[in-house]
Design a protein around this motif. Sequence first.
Motif, mmCIF file in Angstrom:
data_model
loop_
_atom_site.group_PDB
_atom_site.id
_atom_site.type_symbol
_atom_site.label_atom_id
_atom_site.label_comp_id
_atom_site.label_asym_id
_atom_site.label_seq_id
_atom_site.Cartn_x
_atom_site.Cartn_y
_atom_site.Cartn_z
ATOM 1 N N ARG A 1 0.843 -1.354 -0.068
ATOM 2 C CA ARG A 1 0.011 -0.156 -0.042
ATOM 3 C C ARG A 1 0.810 1.255 0.111
ATOM 4 O O ARG A 1 0.700 2.214 -0.591
ATOM 5 N N SER A 2 1.964 1.303 0.828
ATOM 6 C CA SER A 2 2.928 2.415 0.932
ATOM 7 C C SER A 2 3.363 2.581 -0.529
ATOM 8 O O SER A 2 3.456 3.883 -0.883
ATOM 9 N N GLU A 3 3.854 1.495 -1.160
ATOM 10 C CA GLU A 3 4.566 1.844 -2.433
ATOM 11 C C GLU A 3 3.504 2.346 -3.493
ATOM 12 O O GLU A 3 3.630 2.968 -4.515
ATOM 13 N N ARG A 4 2.143 1.788 -3.415
ATOM 14 C CA ARG A 4 1.035 2.089 -4.273
ATOM 15 C C ARG A 4 0.581 3.783 -4.262
ATOM 16 O O ARG A 4 0.425 4.629 -5.079
ATOM 17 N N GLN A 5 0.936 4.243 -2.949
ATOM 18 C CA GLN A 5 0.779 5.570 -2.492
ATOM 19 C C GLN A 5 1.823 6.648 -3.197
ATOM 20 O O GLN A 5 1.839 7.909 -3.777
ATOM 21 N N LYS A 6 3.196 6.186 -3.268
ATOM 22 C CA LYS A 6 4.224 6.918 -3.851
ATOM 23 C C LYS A 6 4.331 6.566 -5.162
ATOM 24 O O LYS A 6 4.809 7.636 -5.957
ATOM 25 N N GLU B 1 4.069 1.893 -12.828
ATOM 26 C CA GLU B 1 5.100 2.229 -11.857
ATOM 27 C C GLU B 1 5.434 1.488 -10.548
ATOM 28 O O GLU B 1 5.863 1.069 -10.033
ATOM 29 N N TRP B 2 3.781 1.593 -10.005
ATOM 30 C CA TRP B 2 3.692 0.495 -8.813
ATOM 31 C C TRP B 2 4.168 -0.738 -8.889
ATOM 32 O O TRP B 2 5.166 -1.415 -8.365
ATOM 33 N N ARG B 3 3.977 -1.497 -10.123
ATOM 34 C CA ARG B 3 4.418 -2.794 -10.440
ATOM 35 C C ARG B 3 5.911 -2.702 -10.450
ATOM 36 O O ARG B 3 6.644 -3.817 -9.967
ATOM 37 N N PHE B 4 6.483 -1.781 -11.075
ATOM 38 C CA PHE B 4 7.972 -1.472 -11.314
ATOM 39 C C PHE B 4 8.718 -1.736 -10.001
ATOM 40 O O PHE B 4 9.518 -2.108 -9.749
ATOM 41 N N ARG B 5 7.988 -0.808 -9.191
ATOM 42 C CA ARG B 5 8.641 -0.542 -7.791
ATOM 43 C C ARG B 5 8.302 -1.966 -7.024
ATOM 44 O O ARG B 5 9.284 -2.203 -6.362
#
Length: 69
Positions: free
Chosen positions: A20-25, A31-35
């Motif tokens: 969830r934290s990465e999705r917010q960023k 980009e979320w999937r890449f992160r």
Amino acid sequence: MAPVDKQAPPVDPSVLELIRSERQKALSPREWRFRLRGYGYAVKTVAGTPVLTRLTTGDEIGTLPPELA
């Protein structure tokens, strides 16, 4: 023989918090999937349900809530 329909368990709360934290960023789902790949995770869709998997082995970790689809 009919295929067995197994469903992955829910994701561990500590991992879900990271997801969830990465999705917010992230600015976009792409980009979320890449992160997530940087943490060794991937998201795939199984029977219309988003499932978190290990990037290296493809093992299913658990299902994601619909808001993270």
